[in-house]
Design a protein around this motif. Sequence first.
Motif, short mmCIF file in Angstrom:
data_model
loop_
_atom_site.label_atom_id
_atom_site.label_comp_id
_atom_site.label_asym_id
_atom_site.label_seq_id
_atom_site.Cartn_x
_atom_site.Cartn_y
_atom_site.Cartn_z
N GLN A 169 0.82 -1.22 0.00
CA GLN A 169 0.00 0.00 0.00
C GLN A 169 0.85 1.27 0.00
O GLN A 169 0.35 2.34 -0.31
CB GLN A 169 -0.91 0.03 1.23
N PHE A 180 0.73 4.11 -2.55
CA PHE A 180 -0.54 4.80 -2.71
C PHE A 180 -0.77 5.93 -1.70
O PHE A 180 -1.80 6.59 -1.77
CB PHE A 180 -1.71 3.81 -2.57
N ILE A 226 -7.34 8.93 -6.09
CA ILE A 226 -6.82 7.59 -5.88
C ILE A 226 -5.89 7.25 -7.04
O ILE A 226 -5.96 7.85 -8.10
CB ILE A 226 -7.95 6.53 -5.81
N ASN A 235 -5.22 1.24 -7.36
CA ASN A 235 -5.75 1.00 -6.03
C ASN A 235 -7.26 0.72 -6.09
O ASN A 235 -8.09 1.51 -5.67
CB ASN A 235 -5.46 2.19 -5.11
#
Length: 153
Positions: A25, A28, A112, A116
């Motif tokens: 993650q 992101f 975003i 993702n």
Amino acid sequence: MNLFVKEVGADNWKAIALLSVTEDQQPFIESNAYSIAQSIFEPEWRSVGLYDGETLVGYAMYGREKSTKQIWLDRFMIDQSYQGQGYATRFLKVLLKQITETYKDDQIFLSIFAENKVAQRLYEKFGFRLNGEIDTTSKVVGLVMELNIQNRT
């Protein structure tokens, strides 16, 4: 569960800065330390810790973007130790309520990364939709999602 949002301050900034996401993650999301610093030097942004009782489980930053005057949920993360327990869904509800009560605006924006898909599905559950715009303000180009409060389902 006693979920609440608390402003970042002298008593909690270090713990919030140390929250982390999983390795996959990391591309992101900006670091919490960077975001906290941003909210200090750019006061239009509000940094908040996300708590379940006495337990810090996440972080968010939101505010009115200076040049466009749009309301943005600019950062939102749940610490990797608390993921998979429904906190993202429950806290997003709490944050959206707080943001709409604070700013009395009909639209909330966020961005975003195209890869993702988990985040995209979460935000879509709350009525956010991709609006075709591209966010170039962060280190990687993002897709802009928009929530129209009046048309929320």
